[in-house]
Design an enzyme around this catalytic site. Structure first.
Site, PDB file in Angstrom:
ATOM      1  CB  SER A 144      -0.942   0.042   1.211  1.00  0.00           C
ATOM      2  OG  SER A 144      -1.559   1.310   1.331  1.00  0.00           O
ATOM      3  CE1 TYR A 157      -4.514  -1.211   5.440  1.00  0.00           C
ATOM      4  CE2 TYR A 157      -3.417   0.770   4.622  1.00  0.00           C
ATOM      5  CZ  TYR A 157      -3.994  -0.467   4.394  1.00  0.00           C
ATOM      6  OH  TYR A 157      -4.038  -0.971   3.108  1.00  0.00           O
TER       7      TYR A 157
END
Length: 252
Positions: A144, A157
């Site tokens: 990501s 995250y």
């Protein structure tokens, strides 16, 4: 058992989004794909979407449960006898709350799924790949863009995705001895259920809430299939695939 020409790939979180796109692209590229996830009906939907051009096997597995992960890899060994590609894709986020208000339980849940599960899956893949013939294989981690820069209120995250970069580098180094290549794909704003909220608008660092551009998740699937199809003497260590106009490069 798979025949000598069949390549076996495993995609975690294959029921939706990036996992589904990658699974379909790998099937189109000629891989037999093991579809792992918590919800059988979604895995079966992915299987149905790819049935016209590829072969897949849905297997229910919970990335938060080490025993479930072990059972998944046991199924692969028993069914196919080898593993050529692992895409560590499954991941979750925590509610976007102020840093100091994030509950420990939420932090631990994100770490378990986003970091510990890829570590365990990579361990299992190493054990299979180092002993199979032909030896070796490829592992691709979903990093990501959060592996580079955070969004507001995304500590859990972001921390796990930064950690995935370390796992990618360390396992790539340790895999050299066994012809195991490890790489990472960093994704920005693929159009998936996880990013649906971006259409209405997401919080920016300056306090504004604005809609952000997204891209077709197929672009990510095709990139994963490209990485997976390389010969083992070549490796994409890091690749970024992002919506061209999303706020990331530069100052926004």
């Amino acid at each position: 058992m798979a025949n000598a020409t069949t390549k076996i790939a495993l995609v975690t979180g294959a029921g939706t989004g990036v996992g589904r796109a990658a699974a379909l692209a790998l099937m189109q590229a000629g891989f037999t794909v093991v579809l792992a996830g918590r919800r059988l009906e979604l895995l079966q939907e992915t299987q149905k979407l790819g049935a016209e051009f590829g072969v897949s096997l849905p297997v229910v597995a919970d990335m938060a449960d080490p025993a479930s992960i072990a059972a998944l890899f046991d199924t692969i060994v028993q069914r196919y006898g080898r593993l050529d590609v692992l895409f560590n894709n499954a991941g979750i986020g925590a509610p976007p709350v102020p840093f100091e208000d994030l509950p420990l339980e939420q932090w631990q849940a994100v770490v378990t799924t986003n970091l510990t599960a890829p570590f365990l899956c990579t361990q299992h893949a190493f054990r299979i790949m180092k002993d199979q013939s032909p030896r070796g294989g490829r592992i691709i981690n979903n990093g990501s863009i959060s592996a580079h820069a955070p969004r507001p209120f995304s500590a859990a995250y972001t921390a796990t995705k930064h950690a995935i970069t370390g796992l990618t580098k360390a396992s790539n180094l340790d895999g050299r001895a066994y012809d195991i290549a490890v790489g990472q794909i960093d994704i920005g704003n693929a159009a998936t259920p996880m990013t649906d909220r971006m259409v209405q608008g997401v919080l920016q660092p300056d306090g504004r809430t604005i809609a952000e551009p997204r891209m077709d998740a197929k672009a990510v699937g095709d990139a994963v299939a490209y990485m997976a199809g390389l010969p083992l003497d070549a490796n994409v260590l890091f690749m970024t695939v992002m919506a061209t106009k999303m706020p990331f490069v530069g100052r926004g």
